[in-house]
Structure formats: C-alpha cells, structure tokens
Design a protein around this motif. Structure first.
Motif, short mmCIF file in Angstrom:
data_model
loop_
_atom_site.label_atom_id
_atom_site.label_comp_id
_atom_site.label_asym_id
_atom_site.label_seq_id
_atom_site.Cartn_x
_atom_site.Cartn_y
_atom_site.Cartn_z
N GLU A 1 -39.78 -121.65 17.09
CA GLU A 1 -40.47 -120.36 17.01
C GLU A 1 -41.96 -120.47 17.30
N ASN B 1 -37.29 -122.48 11.48
CA ASN B 1 -37.30 -122.00 10.10
C ASN B 1 -37.28 -120.48 10.05
N GLU B 2 -37.92 -119.83 11.00
CA GLU B 2 -38.01 -118.37 11.02
C GLU B 2 -37.38 -117.86 12.31
N ARG C 1 -35.85 -115.09 13.00
CA ARG C 1 -35.96 -113.67 13.33
C ARG C 1 -37.14 -113.38 14.24
N GLN D 1 -37.46 -114.12 1.28
CA GLN D 1 -37.30 -114.58 2.65
C GLN D 1 -35.97 -115.34 2.83
N LEU E 1 -32.90 -114.45 5.36
CA LEU E 1 -32.43 -115.43 6.34
C LEU E 1 -30.93 -115.63 6.22
#
Length: 501
Positions: A326, A361-362, A364, A465, A469
């Motif tokens: 990301e 890790n993120e 989205r 969070q 996820l």
C-alpha cells in the motif's frame, strides 16, 4: 534459443520496418554494438557510430569536425546510402533545442533512405516532440543458454570438468549479471578458487549480491542461513507445499502454468513478512525484496519498477517480495498511476517464473483492480493466532533460545496472551528472559506471565480497524489458518462402542 538471437531478430525487424529512432535500454554497450554490427552486415547497410569522446566514425575512421552532437546530426543528414547510426551518450544532449530540431528533421527524411538511428543507454527520458517517432527495446540480461555458452567456452579453454549438477548451479548462479560481469566472475573463480568446485559457489553469491546492490530498490536475501520457523498458518503452508515444484519441467509437462503470486493481508506482526521469506526457503529459490516506497520517490515510479522487474526476470525462477504494497499503490498516491498500469499488465501477462509475494496491512487503500483474480493466484488473510497457534509460536521462540518448552506451563501463558500477535508473543519471551537475566536466575513461567501482563496488544488499541479489516477480508480472501474450533469439536468426538449402537 539464445536471447542474443531473439534480440537480433527484433532489432532487425525494426530496422527493416524503417523505424527512424530505436532506443536500446541496456548497460552493455559492447553487447549491443556487437549485435548492431551483425544487423548491418546481414542487411548490407553502412554502420556509423557517434561517441562524445571520439565523434562520428564510419568503418573505424573518424569523420572530421563531427565531435559536437549538433555537427554529427548534420553530417548524418547528408548521408544518402542505407545506414544505421549508433549514438552513445545522447542523454546529455537530447533536450537541447538544436539537437531536438535536427532529430525531428531526421525522422522525416531517414525512412525513405532506409536509415535508422539507434540510441544506446541505460535509461533515457524521451522528449514529447519525438515520442511518436521512437520505439524502445529493453535489452534483457544474458539467459541460462548464454551463461551456459560462456561457461562451456571457459571449460574447453582450461580443461575443466564439472559434474552436470554443479555446472547447472554455476550457470544458474550467474543469472542476473551482465555478460562482462559473468566473465569477470568466472575469471575470479578460475584464478582464486579451486577449479569450480562446490566451495566456489560462495564466490558466485558474493558477485551476485554486489550486482544487485547497485539497484536502488532491490535487496538480495540469503534465506538458507535464516531460522524461519513459522507457527500456525496451516492452510497457507499447505497451499505453498502443493506448489513447491510449480516451476519444474515436470509441472509444465503435466500441463500446469507457472505460479504467479500470493497476496498476504492482515494484522501487523502476525507473520506475513516471515512467510514471504519462508516461501523462498521452502521452494529453494533466491529472494529479492523490493522497496516499493523508494520506487515512488523517483519520478513516476514506472522507470524504477521497470528496471526492477527486468532484474527479477533475469534471475528467474525467483521470489519477488513486495512488503507493504500500500505504500506504493495506495489510491491517494497521485504518481502511482502509470506504474500501477505497468505492474498490473506485467502480473497478468508475465511469462518468466517470478513469483510475487505481496504483503499489506491496510488493503482498503489499494485500488480494486490490483486484487482482481488473475493478478495473484490467491489472497490469504492472516489473522491473530488462535490458542493452538499461540502455543506453537511460544514453543518456537523458546526453542530458538535453548529453552525446552516442556519446562514451562505454556497453557497459562496462552490464556494470558489472548489477542496477541506473533511479534508480541516473541516479545513476551524476550522480556521474560531479560527479567530472569537481571535477577541472575533461569527463566520460569511466572516471568512469561508477568511479561504478558505488561504488554498492551496492538489488537486492543486498534480494535475498530481490526474489525473492519476482518469484515473486508471475509468474502474476499482465504483464511491462512484453519478454523480450530470446528476441528476441536470433531477431535473431541469419539465413536461409541459397537454394543451401544
């Protein structure tokens, strides 16, 4: 077939099609020059060469008053016979107005005279004014067959005999180097080694590391000497084991395509990066780590990504590990558009055995087209370890520090470490060891319990969070770990005795 022969046909076709400007992207000027001499000979064309240090040459003879590039281009315009003009060092001059104007004039007149300009360079930013008249050719590094030819010549010259498997390892170890780097490396082994024996393979690894170190974005990892025990993630491990021989000739004969890649998303500290390194060790392949954030600090990122992939393909089969994807391809990264398009096309259409292991890790923040089926073979979600996995992870970290787990009541520690990640479990062991060491005694269960109580796991501070996820991953990704609650239910169930049925 040798990459030289393939490249010869490609350049020959472009010259015959009368492309006015051909740019050959390569660090190997001597290799490109050798190829262009063959193209000119076979097509009956005169061959000219301009270098800043010499000027314009024809058949080895320097043409007077043509050292400045502007004058050389004027002299080229006066040539009326079919010819190939090879220009070195032009990256320093191509944006000058007069140079650019004369190049544009040449693109209009050269096709009718069966002429082409070939520009050699490691990289070149093409001005917009001539972009439509230019075709770029990425010159690949030597392939296995090229390395095999070079080593065969050396063996014949020096009466060296090698077992076939040793010969193959030396040739494979040279992939990713230029032709001159290969020759220098073999010369170094010949002069300073023991005649291309097993012990000389370490010299080859050093040379490869030196070559890859020159890349701004790639890092070579030697996984053979790393302790890469990974606790849990049994579904992911099973999936990888099934594909361990995916790049073999037997797999191709069976009708299988090369494995493309694997995308690991999930909670920080739960083993995604460790699994990327473990894939290389499990499959016995080299591991290259791509610093994707550094790629996008240089212009649009496409150029750096293109160079990186060229190196990775030259080393194939290889594992290309892209950590925290990301950071390069997030939706809010304005400069990532062209690089993303190039990366998606390459992932979809790549033919070289480069297995991409990407972690995030993120997830989205990533564009949805990156996660579409066909880019990666599979997407796995790595969640917090369950009790069984926590027990296994604690056991691994204790054994790595010469502490047999049988001496501890790990069941109590497992209960105390709910919602801990694998990295946090390692810190439980390390903190406990520091506590025991400071008091000059052996580690015990109480040390581990007290260390666990002092740590606030990330999953607690980032609870919202993590829930989001998990919701995102549930319909889109496979779980890296089995659902042990269901397995425990069946393992606790026993068949009734026959006389009670």
């Amino acid at each position: 077939m040798s990459v030289f022969v393939d490249l010869l046909k490609q350049v020959q076709l472009l010259v015959r099609a009368r492309y006015p400007i051909i740019i050959m992207i390569s660090h190997e000027e001597h290799r490109c020059w050798r190829l262009l001499k063959q193209v000119a000979t076979e097509d009956g064309k005169q061959l000219y060469r301009w270098r800043m240090s010499v000027g314009l040459e024809a058949n080895g003879n320097v043409i007077e008053d043509c050292q400045p590039i502007e004058d050389a281009l004027l002299a080229i315009q006066a040539v009326e016979v079919p010819a190939i003009f090879v220009l070195y060092d032009i990256h320093a001059h191509i944006h000058q107005p007069l140079v650019l104007r004369r190049l544009r004039d040449l693109t209009e007149s050269m096709p009718a005279k069966q002429q082409s300009i070939v520009v050699l360079g490691a990289r070149l930013r093409v001005p917009d004014e001539i972009e439509k008249s230019v075709v770029m050719v990425d010159v690949p590094l030597p392939t296995y067959s090229d390395g095999e030819r070079i080593l065969n010549v050396l063996c014949r010259q020096h009466d060296i005999e090698m077992l076939p498997e040793v010969f193959e390892r030396f040739v494979n170890g040279a992939l990713g180097l230029t032709e001159r780097e290969i020759k220098r490396m073999y010369a170094r082994i010949l002069l300073g080694g023991s005649g291309f024996s097993e012990s000389d393979l370490s010299l080859q690894l050093q040379e490869k590391r030196r070559a890859i170190r020159r890349s701004k974005f790639l890092e070579f990892w030697d996984t053979q000497n790393l302790n890469l025990d990974v606790g849990g993630l049994d579904n992911l491990k099973r999936w990888l084991s099934e594909r361990a021989k995916g790049f073999s000739t037997a797999a191709k004969a069976f009708g299988l395509p090369d494995p493309k890649g694997l995308f690991l998303l999930g909670v920080q500290g739960c083993g995604k990066s460790l699994m990327a390194k473990s894939v290389a060790k499990l499959w016995g392949l080299p591991l290259l780590r791509l610093d994707v954030a550094a790629v996008f600090q240089v212009s649009s990122g496409e150029e750096g990504l293109r160079d990186t992939i060229r190196i990775a393909e030259s080393l194939s089969p290889v594992i290309l590990w892209i950590d925290e994807l990301e950071k390069g391809f997030a939706n809010d990264t304005n400069r990532s558009g062209e690089a993303l398009g190039f990366f998606l096309t390459w992932m979809q259409e790549k033919t070289k055995p480069v297995f991409v292991v990407a972690t995030a890790n993120e997830v989205r923040a990533l564009p949805p087209e990156l996660l579409r089926k066909g880019r990666f073979d599979e997407i796995f979600f790595v969640d917090l370890p369950n009790p069984h996995e926590r027990l296994e992870i604690l056991d691994i970290h204790l054994r790595q520090r010469s502490r047999p787990s049988e001496k501890f009541d790990l069941t109590m520690v497992v209960e105390e470490t709910e919602r801990f990640s694998g990295a946090e479990l390692e810190q439980v062991v390390i903190s406990g060891l520091f506590r025991a060491f400071s008091e000059e005694r052996n580690l015990d269960t109480l040390d581990l319990l007290e260390s666990a109580r002092e740590i606030v796991p990330l999953a607690v501070t980032m609870d919202d969070q993590l829930k989001d996820l998990r919701e995102w991953a549930r319909p889109r990704a496979r779980r890296a770990s089995s659902d042990r609650r269901r397995m425990d239910f069946f393992s606790d169930w026993t068949d009734p005795e026959p006389d009670k049925l």
